[in-house]
Scaffold this active site. Structure first.
Site, PDB file in Angstrom:
ATOM      1  N   CYS A 145      13.694  10.223   7.233  1.00 13.37           N
ATOM      2  CA  CYS A 145      13.676   9.611   8.561  1.00 13.37           C
ATOM      3  C   CYS A 145      15.042   9.771   9.229  1.00 13.37           C
ATOM      4  O   CYS A 145      15.138   9.840  10.438  1.00 13.37           O
ATOM      5  CB  CYS A 145      13.270   8.158   8.469  1.00 13.37           C
ATOM      6  SG  CYS A 145      14.118   7.300   7.155  1.00 13.37           S
ATOM      7  N   GLU A 173      10.613  14.694  16.107  1.00 16.82           N
ATOM      8  CA  GLU A 173      10.898  14.697  14.669  1.00 16.82           C
ATOM      9  C   GLU A 173      10.027  15.748  13.984  1.00 16.82           C
ATOM     10  O   GLU A 173       8.803  15.706  14.072  1.00 16.82           O
ATOM     11  CB  GLU A 173      10.592  13.312  14.103  1.00 16.82           C
ATOM     12  CG  GLU A 173      10.896  13.191  12.636  1.00 16.82           C
ATOM     13  CD  GLU A 173      10.751  11.763  12.129  1.00 16.82           C
ATOM     14  OE1 GLU A 173       9.701  11.145  12.366  1.00 16.82           O
ATOM     15  OE2 GLU A 173      11.688  11.265  11.484  1.00 16.82           O
ATOM     16  N   LYS A 196       0.852  -1.205   0.000  1.00 16.16           N
ATOM     17  CA  LYS A 196       0.000   0.000   0.000  1.00 16.16           C
ATOM     18  C   LYS A 196       0.879   1.244   0.000  1.00 16.16           C
ATOM     19  O   LYS A 196       1.734   1.415   0.857  1.00 16.16           O
ATOM     20  CB  LYS A 196      -0.908   0.051   1.232  1.00 16.16           C
ATOM     21  CG  LYS A 196      -1.938   1.184   1.099  1.00 16.16           C
ATOM     22  CD  LYS A 196      -2.631   1.533   2.397  1.00 16.16           C
ATOM     23  CE  LYS A 196      -1.862   2.502   3.253  1.00 16.16           C
ATOM     24  NZ  LYS A 196      -1.696   3.851   2.661  1.00 16.16           N
ATOM     25  N   GLU A 216      10.348   0.590  10.149  1.00 20.16           N
ATOM     26  CA  GLU A 216      11.394   1.613   9.956  1.00 20.16           C
ATOM     27  C   GLU A 216      10.719   2.949  10.265  1.00 20.16           C
ATOM     28  O   GLU A 216       9.866   3.400   9.515  1.00 20.16           O
ATOM     29  CB  GLU A 216      11.916   1.539   8.525  1.00 20.16           C
ATOM     30  CG  GLU A 216      13.301   2.118   8.396  1.00 20.16           C
ATOM     31  CD  GLU A 216      13.259   3.509   7.843  1.00 20.16           C
ATOM     32  OE1 GLU A 216      13.191   4.449   8.664  1.00 20.16           O
ATOM     33  OE2 GLU A 216      13.278   3.653   6.619  1.00 20.16           O
TER      34      GLU A 216
HETATM   35  P1  NAI Z   1       2.045   7.849   8.727  1.00 22.68           P
HETATM   36  O1  NAI Z   1       2.833   6.980   9.609  1.00 22.68           O
HETATM   37  O2  NAI Z   1       0.633   8.170   9.085  1.00 22.68           O
HETATM   38  O3  NAI Z   1       2.006   7.222   7.237  1.00 22.68           O
HETATM   39  C1  NAI Z   1       2.887   6.233   6.724  1.00 22.68           C
HETATM   40  C2  NAI Z   1       2.080   5.126   6.054  1.00 22.68           C
HETATM   41  O4  NAI Z   1       1.286   4.474   7.039  1.00 22.68           O
HETATM   42  C3  NAI Z   1       1.103   5.605   4.985  1.00 22.68           C
HETATM   43  O5  NAI Z   1       1.059   4.657   3.934  1.00 22.68           O
HETATM   44  C4  NAI Z   1      -0.222   5.611   5.740  1.00 22.68           C
HETATM   45  O6  NAI Z   1      -1.338   5.468   4.884  1.00 22.68           O
HETATM   46  C5  NAI Z   1      -0.059   4.395   6.622  1.00 22.68           C
HETATM   47  N1  NAI Z   1      -0.908   4.357   7.806  1.00 22.68           N
HETATM   48  C6  NAI Z   1      -1.418   5.410   8.519  1.00 22.68           C
HETATM   49  N2  NAI Z   1      -2.173   4.969   9.537  1.00 22.68           N
HETATM   50  C7  NAI Z   1      -2.155   3.617   9.488  1.00 22.68           C
HETATM   51  C8  NAI Z   1      -2.740   2.586  10.280  1.00 22.68           C
HETATM   52  N3  NAI Z   1      -3.498   2.871  11.325  1.00 22.68           N
HETATM   53  N4  NAI Z   1      -2.484   1.301   9.954  1.00 22.68           N
HETATM   54  C9  NAI Z   1      -1.701   0.994   8.913  1.00 22.68           C
HETATM   55  N5  NAI Z   1      -1.147   1.916   8.112  1.00 22.68           N
HETATM   56  C10 NAI Z   1      -1.352   3.216   8.393  1.00 22.68           C
HETATM   57  O7  NAI Z   1       2.839   9.192   8.545  1.00 22.68           O
HETATM   58  P2  NAI Z   1       2.269  10.636   8.139  1.00 22.68           P
HETATM   59  O8  NAI Z   1       1.062  10.970   8.924  1.00 22.68           O
HETATM   60  O9  NAI Z   1       2.143  10.688   6.682  1.00 22.68           O
HETATM   61  O10 NAI Z   1       3.475  11.558   8.648  1.00 22.68           O
HETATM   62  C11 NAI Z   1       3.548  11.924  10.007  1.00 22.68           C
HETATM   63  C12 NAI Z   1       4.943  11.932  10.520  1.00 22.68           C
HETATM   64  O11 NAI Z   1       5.485  10.632  10.429  1.00 22.68           O
HETATM   65  C13 NAI Z   1       5.926  12.787   9.761  1.00 22.68           C
HETATM   66  O12 NAI Z   1       5.854  14.121  10.157  1.00 22.68           O
HETATM   67  C14 NAI Z   1       7.213  12.139  10.137  1.00 22.68           C
HETATM   68  O13 NAI Z   1       7.628  12.590  11.389  1.00 22.68           O
HETATM   69  C15 NAI Z   1       6.869  10.669  10.222  1.00 22.68           C
HETATM   70  N6  NAI Z   1       7.187   9.933   8.992  1.00 22.68           N
HETATM   71  C16 NAI Z   1       8.306   9.167   8.976  1.00 22.68           C
HETATM   72  C17 NAI Z   1       8.680   8.527   7.820  1.00 22.68           C
HETATM   73  C18 NAI Z   1       9.896   7.699   7.750  1.00 22.68           C
HETATM   74  O14 NAI Z   1      10.480   7.578   6.685  1.00 22.68           O
HETATM   75  N7  NAI Z   1      10.314   7.057   8.821  1.00 22.68           N
HETATM   76  C19 NAI Z   1       7.921   8.670   6.578  1.00 22.68           C
HETATM   77  C20 NAI Z   1       6.716   9.437   6.718  1.00 22.68           C
HETATM   78  C21 NAI Z   1       6.401  10.049   7.898  1.00 22.68           C
END
Ligand code: NAI
Ligand code: MG
Length: 496
Positions: A297, A394, A187, A263
């Site tokens: 990240c 972060e 996804k 990750e």
């Molecule tokens: P997020 O963690 O909500 O999104 C990442 C993925 O998880 C997306 O595909 C989203 O659709 C999915 N997701 C969201 N809720 C879920 C659930 N309950 N169950 C399964 N999958 C789910 O991140 P978001 O809201 O886009 O960004 C928020 C913060 O997260 C950013 O400000 C940053 O600090 C961090 N982040 C870290 C990343 C990394 O590379 N480690 C990448 C993106 C965000």
């Protein structure tokens, strides 16, 4: 309709798939839902894509299960590798379009998007090379047994990726999973579904059997949650926020105890000693935080500089940050484009306000650029204390904090003063300092005199709350294989 003709800036045009990619076909979702994809540069709607709900996740998982038990199980490792290498070749042949769609959808600078496409191809080809080198071993125990240990695929892998490196995360996830003989339901992030769908088109062209790799667009709380809690998904790999990482782990624990790799975030220290080559260090510190608009990240968001060079460092770093070309991602000289979404823009501006209120000083930046598109000035905070939110949390934007340290011991202590442990860097010309400090830092990757120089041959992942497991390198194969012990009793001696 599951495809549309899209125009990109500078006269580009290509066919953009919009359906869910299941069983090698682009299909509509069962409920017929779609959602809009926004261009972060000008806030216009690029197009709409089909949205996966729980029912579509079920269909995709069934397709992946059938492929796992059927065609893919019978495929030779050699051919698994050949298909991945073919896919890598196709990435290179379609590099222009892939980079353009990535810039359009994510807002990343086109030169960086091209780098992402090249690295994605490199990663897929690398795992293609591993496919026929996943080997077991023989272990002698007693004379009347013959024992061998083999590596087997785990089965159907659910993979949930973020929006900061849409294509690269796609490749990091799919490469090792498929090389090891698993099938996949991936996804994408709701903010950036387009490049992954383009890449899905190439899966079919490469010749993968239907159902081996399925790619769905959809929201986290619906499709993402459905994958994490699915009873017929054997493993889930997640990249994204720490908050959601915890939810994914809970969902796995509450359903079928599927294997989990995570990750997650980071708040990585970038430590500059007084004996470092200062201009070189500043270039890497600048790249460490502002690369990909700070949406990394592993971003080097906490900069620590040794006292004796602090003033000089701040002055030069400020000048360097102000030179970063921020603007239209399709201009070739652009280094920093817009943040990915209104939500991320608001979060970052919120952190900047919070830092100011807490008494930190904005050395440069701190403001929005223009009034259309999610552009933020490269921002440096000084006069910070370790307890401030901008030092602890972060931010995931072009914002870093800089503070001083006196001794090596202090640098190590403050470097480790975080719940995270994804990355760190040390800038020094002293070999002893480099090794001593990198040994002491609790992080999955430590760069010395550089930053953000990831490579698919090198493992990447987090200590502490930055995650579980390692992606890339040989290490990623552990995420996608089960270990099976076969113990054969020799001769005809009866037990007892
Ligand atoms: P997020 O963690 O909500 O999104 C990442 C993925 O998880 C997306 O595909 C989203 O659709 C999915 N997701 C969201 N809720 C879920 C659930 N309950 N169950 C399964 N999958 C789910 O991140 P978001 O809201 O886009 O960004 C928020 C913060 O997260 C950013 O400000 C940053 O600090 C961090 N982040 C870290 C990343 C990394 O590379 N480690 C990448 C993106 C965000
Ligand atoms: Mg979210």
């Amino acid at each position: 309709m599951t495809s549309i003709r899209l125009k990109t800036p500078h006269n580009g045009e290509y066919d953009q798939p919009t359906g869910l990619f299941i069983n090698n076909e682009f299909v509509k979702g069962v409920d017929g839902k779609t959602f809009e994809v926004i261009n972060p540069t000008d806030e216009t709607v690029i197009c709409s894509v089909h949205e996966a709900t729980e029912k579509d996740v079920d269909i995709a998982v069934s397709a992946a299960r059938k492929a796992f038990e059927g065609a893919w199980r019978k495929e030779t490792p050699e051919n698994r590798g050949r298909l991945l290498v073919k896919l890598a070749d196709l990435f290179e042949q379609h590099a222009e379009d892939l980079a353009a769609v990535e810039s359009l959808d994510n807002g990343k600078a086109i030169s960086m998007a091209k780098g992402d496409v090249a690295a994605s191809a490199g990663c897929l080809r690398y795992y293609g090379g591993w496919a026929d080198k996943i080997e077991g071993k023989v272990v002698d125990t007693t004379p009347d047994t013959f024992n061998y240990i083999k590596k087997e695929p785990i089965g159907v892998c659910g993979q949930i990726i973020p929006w900061n490196f849409p294509l690269l995360m796609w490749s990091w996830k799919i490469g090792p999973a498929v090389a090891c003989g698993n099938t996949v339901v991936l996804k994408t992030a709701e903010q950036t579904p387009l490049s992954a769908l383009y890449a899905a088109k190439l899966i079919k062209e490469a010749g993968f059997p239907p159902g081996v790799i399925n790619v769905v667009s959809g929201f986290g709380k619906v499709a993402g949650a459905a994958i994490a809690s699915h009873m017929d998904v054997d493993k889930v790999a997640f990249t994204g926020s720490t908050v959601v990482g915890r939810q994914v782990m809970k969902a796995a624990a509450g359903s079928n105890l599927k294997k989990v790799t995570l990750e997650l975030g980071g708040k990585s220290p970038n430590i500059v000693f007084e004996d470092a080559d200062i201009d070189n260090a500043i270039s890497w510190v600048n790249f460490g935080i502002y690369f990909n608009h700070g949406q990394c990240c592993c971003a080097g968001s906490r900069v620590y500089v040794q006292e004796s060079i602090y003033d000089k460092f701040i002055q030069k770093f400020k000048e360097r940050a102000e030179q970063n070309a921020v603007g239209d991602p399709f201009h070739h000289e652009t280094f920093q484009g817009p943040q990915v979404s209104q939500l991320q823009f608001d979060r970052i501006m919120g952190y900047i306000e919070d830092g100011k209120k807490a008494g930190a000083v904005v050395e440069t930046g701190g403001k929005r650029i223009g009034d259309k598109g999610f552009f933020i000035e490269p921002t440096i905070f000084t006069n910070v204390t370790e307890d401030m939110k901008i030092v602890q949390e972060e931010i995931f934007g072009p914002v870093c904090t800089v503070s001083k340290f006196k001794t090596k011991e202090e640098a190590i202590k403050i470097g480790n003063n975080t719940n995270y442990g994804l990355a760190a860097a040390v800038h020094t010309t002293n070999l002893n300092t480099a090794i001593e400090v990198s040994n002491a830092l609790r992080a999955g990757t430590v760069w010395v005199n550089s930053y953000n120089t990831l490579h698919w041959q090198l493992p990447f992942g987090g200590f502490k709350q930055s995650g579980h497991g390692r992606e890339l390198g040989e290490a990623a194969l552990n995420n996608y294989t089960e270990t099976k012990t076969v113990s054969i009793r020799l001769g005809d001696a009866l037990f007892g």
